[in-house]
Design a protein around this motif. Sequence first.
Motif, PDB file in Angstrom:
ATOM      1  N   ASP A  23      16.091  31.663  28.656  1.00 35.61           N
ATOM      2  CA  ASP A  23      16.822  31.471  29.907  1.00 35.61           C
ATOM      3  C   ASP A  23      16.189  30.305  30.653  1.00 35.61           C
ATOM      4  OD1 ASP A  23      18.477  33.529  29.344  1.00 35.61           O
ATOM      5  OD2 ASP A  23      17.729  34.907  30.874  1.00 35.61           O
ATOM      6  N   LEU A  24      17.024  29.492  31.268  1.00 35.96           N
ATOM      7  CA  LEU A  24      16.545  28.326  32.020  1.00 35.96           C
ATOM      8  C   LEU A  24      16.588  28.618  33.512  1.00 35.96           C
ATOM      9  CD1 LEU A  24      15.754  25.273  32.239  1.00 35.96           C
ATOM     10  CD2 LEU A  24      18.206  24.774  32.193  1.00 35.96           C
ATOM     11  N   GLN A  25      15.465  28.372  34.190  1.00 36.84           N
ATOM     12  CA  GLN A  25      15.399  28.487  35.639  1.00 36.84           C
ATOM     13  C   GLN A  25      14.835  27.195  36.216  1.00 36.84           C
ATOM     14  OE1 GLN A  25      13.066  32.008  36.528  1.00 36.84           O
ATOM     15  NE2 GLN A  25      14.826  33.348  36.283  1.00 36.84           N
ATOM     16  N   ILE A  26      15.460  26.720  37.280  1.00 41.21           N
ATOM     17  CA  ILE A  26      15.037  25.476  37.919  1.00 41.21           C
ATOM     18  C   ILE A  26      14.776  25.717  39.400  1.00 41.21           C
ATOM     19  CG2 ILE A  26      15.745  23.120  38.539  1.00 41.21           C
ATOM     20  CD1 ILE A  26      17.422  23.049  35.979  1.00 41.21           C
ATOM     21  N   ALA A  27      13.674  25.168  39.894  1.00 40.88           N
ATOM     22  CA  ALA A  27      13.353  25.217  41.328  1.00 40.88           C
ATOM     23  C   ALA A  27      13.292  23.780  41.839  1.00 40.88           C
ATOM     24  CB  ALA A  27      12.022  25.916  41.563  1.00 40.88           C
ATOM     25  N   LEU A  28      13.507  23.609  43.125  1.00 36.26           N
ATOM     26  CA  LEU A  28      13.540  22.265  43.701  1.00 36.26           C
ATOM     27  C   LEU A  28      12.771  22.217  45.017  1.00 36.26           C
ATOM     28  CD1 LEU A  28      14.771  19.361  43.640  1.00 36.26           C
ATOM     29  CD2 LEU A  28      16.775  20.315  44.811  1.00 36.26           C
ATOM     30  N   TYR A  29      11.895  21.216  45.117  1.00 39.46           N
ATOM     31  CA  TYR A  29      11.165  20.933  46.361  1.00 39.46           C
ATOM     32  C   TYR A  29      11.397  19.481  46.744  1.00 39.46           C
ATOM     33  CZ  TYR A  29       8.356  25.228  46.350  1.00 39.46           C
ATOM     34  OH  TYR A  29       7.944  26.543  46.407  1.00 39.46           O
ATOM     35  N   GLU A  30      11.405  19.230  48.039  1.00 37.03           N
ATOM     36  CA  GLU A  30      11.370  17.846  48.511  1.00 37.03           C
ATOM     37  C   GLU A  30      10.095  17.671  49.333  1.00 37.03           C
ATOM     38  OE1 GLU A  30      13.977  16.415  51.561  1.00 37.03           O
ATOM     39  OE2 GLU A  30      14.591  18.442  52.155  1.00 37.03           O
ATOM     40  N   TYR A  31       9.557  16.457  49.300  1.00 40.99           N
ATOM     41  CA  TYR A  31       8.347  16.177  50.081  1.00 40.99           C
ATOM     42  C   TYR A  31       8.360  14.722  50.527  1.00 40.99           C
ATOM     43  CZ  TYR A  31       6.146  13.704  46.100  1.00 40.99           C
ATOM     44  OH  TYR A  31       5.848  12.810  45.103  1.00 40.99           O
ATOM     45  N   GLY A  32       7.529  14.417  51.535  1.00 43.98           N
ATOM     46  CA  GLY A  32       7.408  13.035  52.002  1.00 43.98           C
ATOM     47  C   GLY A  32       8.525  12.572  52.900  1.00 43.98           C
ATOM     48  N   ASN A  33       9.161  13.487  53.623  1.00 43.35           N
ATOM     49  CA  ASN A  33      10.301  13.144  54.472  1.00 43.35           C
ATOM     50  C   ASN A  33       9.968  13.486  55.918  1.00 43.35           C
ATOM     51  OD1 ASN A  33      12.883  13.270  55.823  1.00 43.35           O
ATOM     52  ND2 ASN A  33      13.861  13.411  53.812  1.00 43.35           N
ATOM     53  N   ASP A  34      10.142  12.531  56.826  1.00 40.90           N
ATOM     54  CA  ASP A  34       9.806  12.727  58.240  1.00 40.90           C
ATOM     55  C   ASP A  34      10.622  13.835  58.906  1.00 40.90           C
ATOM     56  OD1 ASP A  34       7.684  11.086  58.674  1.00 40.90           O
ATOM     57  OD2 ASP A  34       8.858   9.359  59.346  1.00 40.90           O
ATOM     58  N   ASP A  35      11.766  14.181  58.316  1.00 37.53           N
ATOM     59  CA  ASP A  35      12.589  15.242  58.890  1.00 37.53           C
ATOM     60  C   ASP A  35      12.008  16.626  58.619  1.00 37.53           C
ATOM     61  OD1 ASP A  35      14.438  13.463  59.911  1.00 37.53           O
ATOM     62  OD2 ASP A  35      15.703  13.509  58.121  1.00 37.53           O
ATOM     63  N   LEU A  36      11.012  16.684  57.750  1.00 36.21           N
ATOM     64  CA  LEU A  36      10.392  17.962  57.396  1.00 36.21           C
ATOM     65  C   LEU A  36       9.229  18.267  58.334  1.00 36.21           C
ATOM     66  CD1 LEU A  36      10.323  17.498  53.509  1.00 36.21           C
ATOM     67  CD2 LEU A  36      12.104  18.553  54.907  1.00 36.21           C
ATOM     68  N   SER A  37       8.803  19.510  58.355  1.00 40.02           N
ATOM     69  CA  SER A  37       7.747  19.954  59.266  1.00 40.02           C
ATOM     70  C   SER A  37       6.389  19.354  58.890  1.00 40.02           C
ATOM     71  CB  SER A  37       7.651  21.479  59.228  1.00 40.02           C
ATOM     72  OG  SER A  37       6.497  21.930  59.884  1.00 40.02           O
ATOM     73  N   SER A  38       5.714  18.766  59.885  1.00 36.98           N
ATOM     74  CA  SER A  38       4.376  18.217  59.657  1.00 36.98           C
ATOM     75  C   SER A  38       3.378  19.337  59.385  1.00 36.98           C
ATOM     76  CB  SER A  38       3.933  17.393  60.869  1.00 36.98           C
ATOM     77  OG  SER A  38       3.920  18.187  62.048  1.00 36.98           O
ATOM     78  N   ARG A  39       3.624  20.531  59.983  1.00 43.85           N
ATOM     79  CA  ARG A  39       2.742  21.682  59.758  1.00 43.85           C
ATOM     80  C   ARG A  39       2.750  22.117  58.295  1.00 43.85           C
ATOM     81  NH1 ARG A  39       4.005  25.850  64.793  1.00 43.85           N
ATOM     82  NH2 ARG A  39       3.270  24.499  66.502  1.00 43.85           N
ATOM     83  N   GLU A  40       3.889  21.919  57.654  1.00 40.79           N
ATOM     84  CA  GLU A  40       4.023  22.304  56.243  1.00 40.79           C
ATOM     85  C   GLU A  40       3.661  21.156  55.302  1.00 40.79           C
ATOM     86  OE1 GLU A  40       4.710  25.394  55.404  1.00 40.79           O
ATOM     87  OE2 GLU A  40       4.987  25.982  57.501  1.00 40.79           O
ATOM     88  N   GLY A  41       3.155  20.070  55.872  1.00 34.97           N
ATOM     89  CA  GLY A  41       2.770  18.926  55.047  1.00 34.97           C
ATOM     90  C   GLY A  41       3.954  18.092  54.601  1.00 34.97           C
ATOM     91  N   TYR A  42       5.038  18.112  55.403  1.00 37.24           N
ATOM     92  CA  TYR A  42       6.278  17.394  55.065  1.00 37.24           C
ATOM     93  C   TYR A  42       6.805  17.851  53.697  1.00 37.24           C
ATOM     94  CZ  TYR A  42       4.577  14.456  58.868  1.00 37.24           C
ATOM     95  OH  TYR A  42       4.109  14.015  60.088  1.00 37.24           O
ATOM     96  N   ILE A  43       6.806  19.183  53.513  1.00 39.27           N
ATOM     97  CA  ILE A  43       7.220  19.787  52.240  1.00 39.27           C
ATOM     98  C   ILE A  43       8.239  20.883  52.536  1.00 39.27           C
ATOM     99  CG2 ILE A  43       6.439  21.236  50.299  1.00 39.27           C
ATOM    100  CD1 ILE A  43       3.648  19.863  50.705  1.00 39.27           C
ATOM    101  N   ARG A  44       9.270  20.990  51.680  1.00 39.86           N
ATOM    102  CA  ARG A  44      10.263  22.049  51.844  1.00 39.86           C
ATOM    103  C   ARG A  44      10.713  22.572  50.490  1.00 39.86           C
ATOM    104  NH1 ARG A  44      16.160  22.667  52.492  1.00 39.86           N
ATOM    105  NH2 ARG A  44      16.465  20.461  51.962  1.00 39.86           N
ATOM    106  N   GLN A  45      10.743  23.894  50.378  1.00 40.49           N
ATOM    107  CA  GLN A  45      11.338  24.495  49.193  1.00 40.49           C
ATOM    108  C   GLN A  45      12.850  24.469  49.386  1.00 40.49           C
ATOM    109  OE1 GLN A  45      11.922  28.886  48.096  1.00 40.49           O
ATOM    110  NE2 GLN A  45       9.994  28.425  47.034  1.00 40.49           N
ATOM    111  N   VAL A  46      13.530  23.713  48.554  1.00 44.41           N
ATOM    112  CA  VAL A  46      14.983  23.587  48.659  1.00 44.41           C
ATOM    113  C   VAL A  46      15.657  24.777  47.992  1.00 44.41           C
ATOM    114  CG1 VAL A  46      16.966  22.087  48.185  1.00 44.41           C
ATOM    115  CG2 VAL A  46      14.724  21.078  48.630  1.00 44.41           C
ATOM    116  N   ILE A  47      15.138  25.174  46.830  1.00 44.24           N
ATOM    117  CA  ILE A  47      15.623  26.366  46.146  1.00 44.24           C
ATOM    118  C   ILE A  47      14.516  26.901  45.237  1.00 44.24           C
ATOM    119  CG2 ILE A  47      16.681  25.012  44.267  1.00 44.24           C
ATOM    120  CD1 ILE A  47      18.865  27.178  44.089  1.00 44.24           C
ATOM    121  N   ALA A  48      14.315  28.216  45.263  1.00 39.58           N
ATOM    122  CA  ALA A  48      13.336  28.851  44.370  1.00 39.58           C
ATOM    123  C   ALA A  48      13.922  28.894  42.966  1.00 39.58           C
ATOM    124  CB  ALA A  48      13.005  30.245  44.874  1.00 39.58           C
ATOM    125  N   PHE A  49      13.163  29.410  41.996  1.00 42.64           N
ATOM    126  CA  PHE A  49      13.655  29.466  40.626  1.00 42.64           C
ATOM    127  C   PHE A  49      15.026  30.132  40.578  1.00 42.64           C
ATOM    128  CE2 PHE A  49       9.131  29.151  38.992  1.00 42.64           C
ATOM    129  CZ  PHE A  49       9.324  27.891  38.443  1.00 42.64           C
TER     130      PHE A  49
END
Length: 392
Positions: free
Chosen positions: A94-120
């Motif tokens: 079975d194939l599972q894919i997760a997606l994160y984005e990082y390095g974007n000013d629109d993201l929280s600085s507290r989270e290190g400019y990181i966001r989980q877009v979708i879990a596995f």
Amino acid sequence: MKNLKNIIGVGLIAFAMSSAYSCETKSKKASDKKLFTTAIIPEAKKPAKQYVKIALLLDTSNSMDGLINQAKAQLWDIVNEFTYAKCGNNSRPDLQIALYEYGNDDLSSREGYIRQVIAFSSDLDEISEKLFSLTTNGGEEYCGQVINTSLKQLEWGKNKDDLKMIFIAGNEPFTQGKLNYHDATSQAKEKDVVVNTIFCGNYEQGIGSKWKDGAIKTGGEYMAIDHNRQVVHIETPYDEVIIKLNKKLNGTYISYGALGASKVQAQATQDDKAYELNEEVAVKRAVSKSSRLYKNSKWDLVDASEDKEFEVSELKKEELPKELKNKSEKEIEVYISEKKAERSKIQKEIQQLNEKREAYISKNQKSEKGELENAMINAIKNQASRKNFKWE
């Protein structure tokens, strides 16, 4: 008096013998119980189902529009590649894919400019939707931190036979941020997760900014791509037919439950998004939809009927589509069966046409694959072989 003493003496002897026998019996039972307990300890069984788990960590800073577009276009190539994958135990993973984005000013600085877009997830429409939702903006790119975050937040599992990989792509030094990438990659290695790095730029520059070192730490691969390169798509005589068949394929889905209506709409929307990007992308998505990896049992009755626990009698009338609300259980079963047969026929046609399409490309022109696709598929196949995966 003498008789009384004799009676007391016999009683004491009997009591002593009885106590001794009782202790011996208890001791024997305890011993037997101990031996029995030791004998029935079962051996740990390996999980029957194997997974391929891929986490995509994409830099969404200002300069990464080309990378995002490549990811949108080439998701379906990667999915289609796994259609042919087999595990060491001869099952299909079975194939599972997760997606994160990082390095974007629109993201929280507290989270290190990181966001989980979708879990596995194995919901290919939702993964596509999330990819198309990404936008770029300037920011700080912390590679070590985003790797660490994905390791902590995602359910990687403990099956050593699963193929678990991170693909991180970006164009700034791998050393940025407070969390050292050495620590992050060490944690990845402990979880049996391979980190592959994709530097968007010059190969030597990526080495100098530690992207290669970040991959080597876990036995992963370092790659450099031109993320702004325009891929030349190849048209074939089979493209238009496959796209028409895809529309017919959508007609075989029987939506039900709370998710039904919205998921049918999402399916059509992602078809349109793929077509807007490029006709060939729409074709590749249609091929993915004809494969075993495109499953929607949470909202489609045809896919749901494949589950062992599925019972028509347990369906709630109010959750059924209009065409089934007033039908008997037997009529519903027949309807599902007819749609299943229709879908199977269409999927087979798409797959047969795709074989001809690929043969046409191979014979008439040199297929120019996307840089991101090439980088990922090569790494996937190399690392899959270590887990006894094969392609057939």
